[in-house]
Write a protein that holds these residues in place. Sequence first.
Motif, PDB file in Angstrom:
ATOM      1  N   ASP A 204       1.001  -1.016   0.064  1.00 53.49           N
ATOM      2  CA  ASP A 204       0.013   0.210   0.120  1.00 53.49           C
ATOM      3  C   ASP A 204       0.827   1.184   0.107  1.00 53.49           C
ATOM      4  O   ASP A 204       0.547   2.124  -0.673  1.00 53.49           O
ATOM      5  CB  ASP A 204      -0.924   0.003   1.109  1.00 53.49           C
ATOM      6  N   ALA A 205       1.728   1.209   0.779  1.00 53.82           N
ATOM      7  CA  ALA A 205       3.063   2.291   0.909  1.00 53.82           C
ATOM      8  C   ALA A 205       3.571   2.527  -0.410  1.00 53.82           C
ATOM      9  O   ALA A 205       3.870   3.931  -0.818  1.00 53.82           O
ATOM     10  CB  ALA A 205       3.789   2.200   2.173  1.00 53.82           C
ATOM     11  N   ILE A 206       3.944   1.632  -1.067  1.00 53.72           N
ATOM     12  CA  ILE A 206       4.658   1.769  -2.156  1.00 53.72           C
ATOM     13  C   ILE A 206       3.662   2.213  -3.449  1.00 53.72           C
ATOM     14  O   ILE A 206       4.014   3.251  -4.107  1.00 53.72           O
ATOM     15  CB  ILE A 206       5.355   0.087  -2.830  1.00 53.72           C
ATOM     16  N   ILE A 207       2.612   1.851  -3.220  1.00 54.16           N
ATOM     17  CA  ILE A 207       1.706   2.197  -4.512  1.00 54.16           C
ATOM     18  C   ILE A 207       1.202   3.662  -4.220  1.00 54.16           C
ATOM     19  O   ILE A 207       1.279   4.418  -5.239  1.00 54.16           O
ATOM     20  CB  ILE A 207       0.299   1.256  -4.135  1.00 54.16           C
ATOM     21  N   GLU A 208       1.062   4.128  -2.943  1.00 51.68           N
ATOM     22  CA  GLU A 208       0.688   5.381  -2.863  1.00 51.68           C
ATOM     23  C   GLU A 208       1.933   6.445  -3.338  1.00 51.68           C
ATOM     24  O   GLU A 208       1.683   7.210  -3.873  1.00 51.68           O
ATOM     25  CB  GLU A 208       0.603   5.430  -1.062  1.00 51.68           C
ATOM     26  N   LYS A 209       2.934   5.939  -2.972  1.00 51.32           N
ATOM     27  CA  LYS A 209       4.229   6.710  -3.161  1.00 51.32           C
ATOM     28  C   LYS A 209       4.284   6.725  -4.658  1.00 51.32           C
ATOM     29  O   LYS A 209       4.685   7.997  -5.324  1.00 51.32           O
ATOM     30  CB  LYS A 209       5.488   6.257  -2.616  1.00 51.32           C
ATOM     31  N   LEU A 210       4.260   5.934  -5.224  1.00 52.35           N
ATOM     32  CA  LEU A 210       4.341   5.944  -6.839  1.00 52.35           C
ATOM     33  C   LEU A 210       3.271   6.469  -7.672  1.00 52.35           C
ATOM     34  O   LEU A 210       3.419   7.061  -8.459  1.00 52.35           O
ATOM     35  CB  LEU A 210       4.837   4.505  -7.400  1.00 52.35           C
ATOM     36  N   ARG A 211       1.960   6.250  -6.992  1.00 51.52           N
ATOM     37  CA  ARG A 211       0.777   6.884  -7.428  1.00 51.52           C
ATOM     38  C   ARG A 211       1.072   8.614  -7.813  1.00 51.52           C
ATOM     39  O   ARG A 211       0.890   9.022  -8.719  1.00 51.52           O
ATOM     40  CB  ARG A 211      -0.239   6.769  -6.702  1.00 51.52           C
TER      41      ARG A 211
END
Lengths: 582, 582
Positions: free
Chosen positions: A120-127
């Motif tokens: 979730d954190a990675i997705i959020e950062k890359l989004r």
Amino acid sequence: MNRIEILREYMKKCGVSACVIPTSDPHLSEYVPEHYKLRQWVSGFTGSAGTLVVTEEEGGLWTDGRYYIQAEKELNGSGIKLYKASEPDCIKIHEYLKEKLKSGDSVGVDGRLFSKKELDAIIEKLRKCDVNINTEFTPDVIWEDRPPMPLGKAFVLSEEYCGETVSKKVENIRTLMKKEGFTHYLATLPESVMWLLNIRGNDIKCTPVMLSYLLMSQNEIFLYAPKEKINDSVNKYLEDNNVTICDYKNIITDLGKINENAFLAADFSLCNYNLINVLKCAFKDKKDFIYNIKCIRTQKEIDNIKRAYIKENIALTKSFYEIYHSENIDECEVCDIIEKNRRMQDGYISPSFDTIAAYGANAAMMHYCSEKESCAKIGKNGLLLIDTGGQYYEGTTDTTRTLVLGEITEEQKENLTLVLKGNIALLMAVFPDGTLGRDIDALARMPLWEKGLDYRCSTGHGVGYLLGVHEGPQRLSIKSQEKLCEMMTITDEPGVYVENEYGIRIENHLCVKKYMKTEYGSFLCFEVLNYCPIGTEGIIASLLDERQRQWLNNYNENCKKLLKPFLTKEEYEWLKTYIMKI
Amino acid sequence: MNRIEILREYMKKCGVSACVIPTSDPHLSEYVPEHYKLRQWVSGFTGSAGTLVVTEEEGGLWTDGRYYIQAEKELNGSGIKLYKASEPDCIKIHEYLKEKLKSGDSVGVDGRLFSKKELDAIIEKLRKCDVNINTEFTPDVIWEDRPPMPLGKAFVLSEEYCGETVSKKVENIRTLMKKEGFTHYLATLPESVMWLLNIRGNDIKCTPVMLSYLLMSQNEIFLYAPKEKINDSVNKYLEDNNVTICDYKNIITDLGKINENAFLAADFSLCNYNLINVLKCAFKDKKDFIYNIKCIRTQKEIDNIKRAYIKENIALTKSFYEIYHSENIDECEVCDIIEKNRRMQDGYISPSFDTIAAYGANAAMMHYCSEKESCAKIGKNGLLLIDTGGQYYEGTTDTTRTLVLGEITEEQKENLTLVLKGNIALLMAVFPDGTLGRDIDALARMPLWEKGLDYRCSTGHGVGYLLGVHEGPQRLSIKSQEKLCEMMTITDEPGVYVENEYGIRIENHLCVKKYMKTEYGSFLCFEVLNYCPIGTEGIIASLLDERQRQWLNNYNENCKKLLKPFLTKEEYEWLKTYIMKI
């Protein structure tokens, strides 16, 4: 075509410009089964921790301070760059991806291999920079000759080895669930499942767990495990404990079917992304109930662990004797000697991790693993670091001793003594209830800091009970925000690692015990669980404080007393000279 | 009608059901001028920290561990209940208000006496249970015979006492402002204003500051201060430094007039609520620029502080001699002796806080302040705790010694030694750059923890430079998340406080210095700034480690060497017997 090129081809097919391959399995195990060692297969790096990132042009491997030297060697020539993740200025993986990718690009990851929280954190950062994530990217399909899924048999822990009955443990968890209104609880860490059901498995080398999931409600307990791993007697035992065995493969679909009125507790740091994403019922991220209970030992468990250590230390002392009396052996033979002596002990199951027997410069690699073709011969002089542990029915052991062979330098003597000094300073600590691991970490390091030395890892870790040799949440580290609670056990293992020269580590296994209660509150202290002789050759007595010197003499006296009945006359005579009073 | 009743009448008039009166002034000074000591006037509690809450029925005072014993005494009979705010289970003020008030009730607070951050948080918490806050509640109007606003004169620090020129300091701040796009910067802490302009004032007892605000842009500097405090030479000096003097009272209206294109930096934890609420320009909560710079001493400042300590320690040693050779004196006379000896030193300005001279049981109150009518006679036996400091042009001092008089008990000897042991263990620490205050706090406490003892306060605090004797951000405490940086100074003051019996504290003043730089990073250590004899009577040498014993002997040798030229023959002969080699 090399493996990275094969991977790139697959990436192209899947339409991703980069991919991230962690060291992980669907249970997020610390030591992953061979079946899941894709990162190792692709990169060649064999360490137990690290994340590989591959883009169309580049490859990078992020790993921590324990592995810098080893990774540097193993990655040499692969075109994969080492990123030293423990260094404060090391670029984070998501930042790296941001730099390398353009808006609209996709990154491929296998959702089964990341915790819900992490992904979730990675997705959020890359989004934020318009990079998409494809969580259905399963690069393991490119792996030819992939080792099969492990199929070790489960076994039941007999009562004398159990700290608590299953029914009592289940009752405790259900009380915790009720308190917060949870109807269901999902445990995905095999260690947690094993602990709750008082069974063990044989799926992961050195860690006696069965890869399995557990789903429980107030009335039912479902164990998701391959049926072929469970023989009749285990089956009968589980039935008697009201456990329903379900097909391992059905966990995802069954989770998706939990009815909408349910309220499920799952730990987002421990459950993989796909398991949580399939849920249709209400759920909440909740620190795993079992994780926070199983770290607290019962007195019965502590007594068992001490019994395991008697056996372990008989084996180690006999091994040290043999090593000192052998000529021309190599590191692998040192490992063999230890394993041979352990096998003579009742109740020994397996090593708890690959023994590190590292001579000379090899010991500077904290997690060095010797291999027959390349390992070093043990010389007449210098230091031999031995870090080893066993799985016994009575518990899991973990000990490090650094053996002085022939002549060592003055610098080595001084550093050996400073490491011992830090080890003793920590284990003699008294501290108020509520103290965090970080609050006393400095005690073990201070003697080294005074010489401008340090070690790039934690001072100590929790140890499972006939489970993983690394177990949380307790930890001795400047980063640990976890309390040291009564009846937790933890290792104490400061060290000095001089690249290309030598390595020193001394590790004891401690239990947090009551010290006293006064108007200022409750105070805790440590009890040492293992009595493994600490050789006094090379120790500079004047560098130890008076109380530390006394501690060492008492400790070695105890070793002699405890081990004498089990040693031959020759071994005992040697031991007396090995641990002289200082 | 007593003062609480007068307050309740005023509350009724204002339509509030409860009010909160902090220990504060519009600058949120640590030591507030008499003019603002409303909490003390209403409650009778004279401690330097505490918050009074009054409802229609009840009164409560929240204060920290330093003041429990004192507050218990002073509140006795007032009907105000003591709330021990340092205890983990103590009810928080907002929770207390929630319990006592009903939906729709109002709480009165004076917005000038709370930081923006603090009051915002309180408002938010109370809003959730429908309790309103009236921030225009100014209960100081009920105070008859209120002391006037302080009107001390400002003075310019001559160059030899300044660590850096004003223009250099201003330039540094402007660079920091630019980096983040700020056009304006508001400093409200008088210490910050004084530091930047290299001036001092005389508005707060023991702290040489002028109550003033500073507003600066890239081109202008506005000092808000009462004109009558600034004489011609200060006026000329400020003009030369391009500082415009504005009327103190205009700060609120002027802040309201800053044009809308401006972007102002203000520290919401340091600026009072009303100052921020009047702003119409853009602004941002920003850790005060000066606060984070002025804690780092220049070498010139350190050299000056050492000079100040020579003077201070001459005065203290002469005082100790006098105390040991006096008969039948009381605690206040001890304070007088110290003040008399200090006044004989060049460059002495005032005490840096009210001297604590506490004999016997009085010393168990950490911040005891003796008063002539009630103070204790110094007996022939027992312990006399002296915690004292001075403001010198060269800097601010703070020292504690516990004097052994005649006979003391074995327990007292042991605890005195353990306090000294903790003090030395801390000051001998070596630690990597980046270490937080909390990471080494345990060193000072461990000898006490081993006996089940502890102290309910921090181990040490920063000290201003001819400014407040307590200065942040550095702190030695389990709660400190602040780094110990090179050239910060900090006190080292463990203690033992046995209620109704005695108190022990030994305090030294340390500077964080470079230790060495190696491949493992930069290491720091402490340098002791003060050489004030530590009496060896009562010290049990065998409880100290060898290195600690050597440290003490060296330290006392240095004291002898440094002080000899300034002592009479009698004083010096006595000193030699006071600090025997152990």
